[in-house]
Design a protein around this motif. Sequence first.
Motif, mmCIF file in Angstrom:
data_model
loop_
_atom_site.group_PDB
_atom_site.id
_atom_site.type_symbol
_atom_site.label_atom_id
_atom_site.label_comp_id
_atom_site.label_asym_id
_atom_site.label_seq_id
_atom_site.Cartn_x
_atom_site.Cartn_y
_atom_site.Cartn_z
ATOM 1 N N ARG A 10 0.852 -1.041 -0.103
ATOM 2 C CA ARG A 10 0.027 -0.238 -0.138
ATOM 3 C C ARG A 10 0.961 1.350 -0.081
ATOM 4 N NH1 ARG A 10 -2.058 -2.701 4.371
ATOM 5 N NH2 ARG A 10 -3.628 -4.256 3.775
ATOM 6 N N PHE A 11 0.551 2.156 -0.812
ATOM 7 C CA PHE A 11 0.997 3.529 -0.374
ATOM 8 C C PHE A 11 -0.174 4.437 0.383
ATOM 9 C CE2 PHE A 11 3.387 2.032 -4.173
ATOM 10 C CZ PHE A 11 4.484 2.403 -3.636
ATOM 11 N N GLY A 12 -0.205 4.721 1.580
ATOM 12 C CA GLY A 12 -1.147 5.241 2.244
ATOM 13 C C GLY A 12 -2.354 4.245 2.229
ATOM 14 N N SER A 13 -3.667 4.776 1.547
ATOM 15 C CA SER A 13 -4.653 3.874 1.736
ATOM 16 C C SER A 13 -4.770 3.221 0.260
ATOM 17 C CB SER A 13 -5.870 4.629 2.036
ATOM 18 O OG SER A 13 -6.137 5.716 1.060
ATOM 19 N N PHE A 14 -3.964 3.597 -0.394
ATOM 20 C CA PHE A 14 -3.870 3.094 -1.974
ATOM 21 C C PHE A 14 -3.419 1.641 -1.899
ATOM 22 C CE2 PHE A 14 -2.093 2.685 -5.921
ATOM 23 C CZ PHE A 14 -3.144 2.735 -6.935
ATOM 24 N N ASN A 15 -4.072 0.512 -2.522
ATOM 25 C CA ASN A 15 -3.455 -0.764 -2.771
ATOM 26 C C ASN A 15 -2.861 -0.733 -3.841
ATOM 27 O OD1 ASN A 15 -4.379 -1.489 -0.236
ATOM 28 N ND2 ASN A 15 -5.295 -3.549 -1.048
ATOM 29 N N ALA A 16 -1.504 -0.565 -3.928
ATOM 30 C CA ALA A 16 -0.588 -0.606 -5.405
ATOM 31 C C ALA A 16 -0.622 -2.321 -5.764
ATOM 32 C CB ALA A 16 0.658 -0.124 -5.104
ATOM 33 N N LEU A 17 -0.597 -3.162 -4.791
ATOM 34 C CA LEU A 17 -0.398 -4.438 -4.979
ATOM 35 C C LEU A 17 -1.421 -5.153 -4.177
ATOM 36 C CD1 LEU A 17 3.512 -5.360 -5.540
ATOM 37 C CD2 LEU A 17 1.623 -4.915 -7.297
ATOM 38 N N GLY A 34 1.345 -5.066 -18.695
ATOM 39 C CA GLY A 34 0.259 -4.449 -18.094
ATOM 40 C C GLY A 34 0.319 -2.934 -18.320
ATOM 41 N N PRO A 35 -0.975 -2.458 -18.118
ATOM 42 C CA PRO A 35 -1.058 -0.876 -18.448
ATOM 43 C C PRO A 35 -0.227 -0.003 -17.518
ATOM 44 C CG PRO A 35 -3.503 -1.698 -17.872
ATOM 45 C CD PRO A 35 -2.382 -2.895 -17.744
ATOM 46 N N SER A 36 -0.187 1.214 -17.476
ATOM 47 C CA SER A 36 0.879 1.855 -16.889
ATOM 48 C C SER A 36 0.033 2.318 -15.598
ATOM 49 C CB SER A 36 0.970 3.372 -17.582
ATOM 50 O OG SER A 36 1.531 4.207 -16.507
ATOM 51 N N GLY A 37 0.559 2.083 -14.380
ATOM 52 C CA GLY A 37 -0.129 2.284 -13.147
ATOM 53 C C GLY A 37 -0.676 0.948 -12.600
ATOM 54 N N SER A 38 -0.239 -0.395 -13.233
ATOM 55 C CA SER A 38 -0.845 -1.512 -12.629
ATOM 56 C C SER A 38 0.075 -2.218 -11.661
ATOM 57 C CB SER A 38 -1.025 -2.549 -13.881
ATOM 58 O OG SER A 38 0.198 -2.552 -14.572
ATOM 59 N N GLY A 39 1.283 -1.765 -11.402
ATOM 60 C CA GLY A 39 2.001 -2.253 -10.190
ATOM 61 C C GLY A 39 3.172 -2.952 -10.596
ATOM 62 N N LYS A 40 3.568 -2.977 -11.898
ATOM 63 C CA LYS A 40 4.694 -3.835 -12.335
ATOM 64 C C LYS A 40 5.983 -3.345 -11.619
ATOM 65 C CE LYS A 40 4.071 -2.218 -16.537
ATOM 66 N NZ LYS A 40 3.107 -1.332 -16.418
ATOM 67 N N SER A 41 6.153 -2.122 -11.393
ATOM 68 C CA SER A 41 7.571 -1.517 -11.033
ATOM 69 C C SER A 41 7.587 -1.930 -9.692
ATOM 70 C CB SER A 41 7.664 0.067 -11.328
ATOM 71 O OG SER A 41 7.678 0.205 -12.646
ATOM 72 N N THR A 42 6.130 -1.670 -8.978
ATOM 73 C CA THR A 42 6.042 -1.935 -7.583
ATOM 74 C C THR A 42 6.408 -3.231 -7.293
ATOM 75 O OG1 THR A 42 4.541 -0.054 -7.597
ATOM 76 C CG2 THR A 42 4.610 -1.511 -5.577
ATOM 77 N N LEU A 43 5.976 -4.084 -7.814
ATOM 78 C CA LEU A 43 6.284 -5.645 -7.580
ATOM 79 C C LEU A 43 7.853 -5.950 -7.800
ATOM 80 C CD1 LEU A 43 5.613 -8.691 -7.275
ATOM 81 C CD2 LEU A 43 5.039 -8.636 -9.637
ATOM 82 N N ILE A 50 13.284 -2.547 -2.503
ATOM 83 C CA ILE A 50 13.406 -1.286 -2.430
ATOM 84 C C ILE A 50 12.297 -0.657 -2.046
ATOM 85 C CG2 ILE A 50 13.786 0.840 -3.983
ATOM 86 C CD1 ILE A 50 15.192 -0.605 -6.125
ATOM 87 N N GLU A 51 11.282 -1.135 -2.187
ATOM 88 C CA GLU A 51 9.977 -1.170 -1.436
ATOM 89 C C GLU A 51 9.583 -2.170 -0.257
ATOM 90 O OE1 GLU A 51 8.071 1.581 -1.849
ATOM 91 O OE2 GLU A 51 8.505 2.262 -3.842
ATOM 92 N N LYS A 52 9.275 -1.747 0.911
ATOM 93 C CA LYS A 52 8.851 -2.772 1.716
ATOM 94 C C LYS A 52 7.527 -3.288 1.469
ATOM 95 C CE LYS A 52 11.053 -1.066 5.869
ATOM 96 N NZ LYS A 52 10.870 -0.545 7.022
HETATM 97 P P1 ADP Z 1 3.735 0.596 -13.195
HETATM 98 O O1 ADP Z 1 5.231 0.019 -13.324
HETATM 99 O O2 ADP Z 1 3.004 -0.741 -13.800
HETATM 100 O O3 ADP Z 1 3.460 1.550 -14.234
HETATM 101 P P2 ADP Z 1 3.968 1.233 -10.577
HETATM 102 O O4 ADP Z 1 4.164 0.257 -9.674
HETATM 103 O O5 ADP Z 1 5.018 2.200 -10.766
HETATM 104 O O6 ADP Z 1 3.121 0.963 -11.968
HETATM 105 O O7 ADP Z 1 2.628 2.058 -9.658
HETATM 106 C C1 ADP Z 1 1.514 1.444 -9.393
HETATM 107 C C2 ADP Z 1 0.782 2.374 -8.784
HETATM 108 O O8 ADP Z 1 1.290 2.753 -7.394
HETATM 109 C C3 ADP Z 1 0.238 3.659 -9.405
HETATM 110 O O9 ADP Z 1 -0.992 3.922 -9.100
HETATM 111 C C4 ADP Z 1 1.380 4.601 -8.868
HETATM 112 O O10 ADP Z 1 0.787 6.009 -8.746
HETATM 113 C C5 ADP Z 1 1.593 4.295 -7.418
HETATM 114 N N1 ADP Z 1 2.578 4.381 -6.643
HETATM 115 C C6 ADP Z 1 3.783 3.869 -7.305
HETATM 116 N N2 ADP Z 1 4.877 4.292 -6.374
HETATM 117 C C7 ADP Z 1 4.415 5.252 -5.403
HETATM 118 C C8 ADP Z 1 4.709 5.979 -4.175
HETATM 119 N N3 ADP Z 1 6.160 6.032 -3.957
HETATM 120 N N4 ADP Z 1 3.945 6.753 -3.576
HETATM 121 C C9 ADP Z 1 2.688 6.784 -3.878
HETATM 122 N N5 ADP Z 1 2.022 5.841 -4.689
HETATM 123 C C10 ADP Z 1 2.822 5.248 -5.442
#
Ligand code: ADP
Length: 240
Positions: A10-17, A34-43, A50-52
Amino acid sequence: MVVVERLVKRFGSFNALSDINLNVAKGEKIVLCGPSGSGKSTLIRCIIHIEKHDSGRIVVDGIELTDRIRDINSIRCEVGMVFQSFNLFPHLSVVENCMLAPMKVRGLAQSEARERAMVLLRKVRIHDQAKKYPAQLSGGQQQRVAIARALCMQPKIMLFDEPTSALDPEMVKEVLETMVELAQDGMTMVCVTHEMGFAREVADRVVFMDRGSIVEEGDPTTFFRAPNTQRAKVFLNQII
Ligand code: ADP
Ligand code: MG
């Protein structure tokens, strides 16, 4: 090699994964799309810590990812990562970029680190540029240096996050060729990319993400020809 179980980030209350389950076998090549913002980089960033993550488990080559610094350091040794932006150290030459982490983290002597760097720079066919600085190279050359630099740590798995999307079209090919060769050498790879030719050639599995979840996965031929879900169809129509 990698086990991801019920992963939540989560980032705050937003579920990124939400509830991500993914296993990567030794030698397996996975293309993540997957589309931009789908969580690929976060995973990917969670896998290299790099992210906990907030809940669930990540195990890399038997090492469970926790906050213990010793675990984090061993993960950074085992997992190589290549980003969209090349992130080379601008004040170091190409060969020095490749020598730094093996000396600092792995404790290699300078001569050993240099020797290893030259072997891997040769492998990505850029050894003749070893003394130059990053700014003197093209984007494609810089990205190949970034790949060689990661390989100098002798990682067990390589993660790529859109390694070609910042490159001019004529340079995409040289970077993809390097990645194909790495795949043929048997490296375990997770690649975020929309390069379908690459996916078809090397991927054992394509994993499609949308809105923080894995929506669909399958072999590349089936996925690209006949995706199961409407969301994957819409996505593929946009990138073709
Ligand atoms: P992708 O790589 O698939 O484009 P990301 O993993 O970068 O997607 O991001 C997934 C979601 O998490 C997006 O909505 C993005 O805005 C949000 N997000 C990513 N990093 C952060 C962060 N450090 N703080 C808040 N929101 C984030
Ligand atoms: Mg991304």
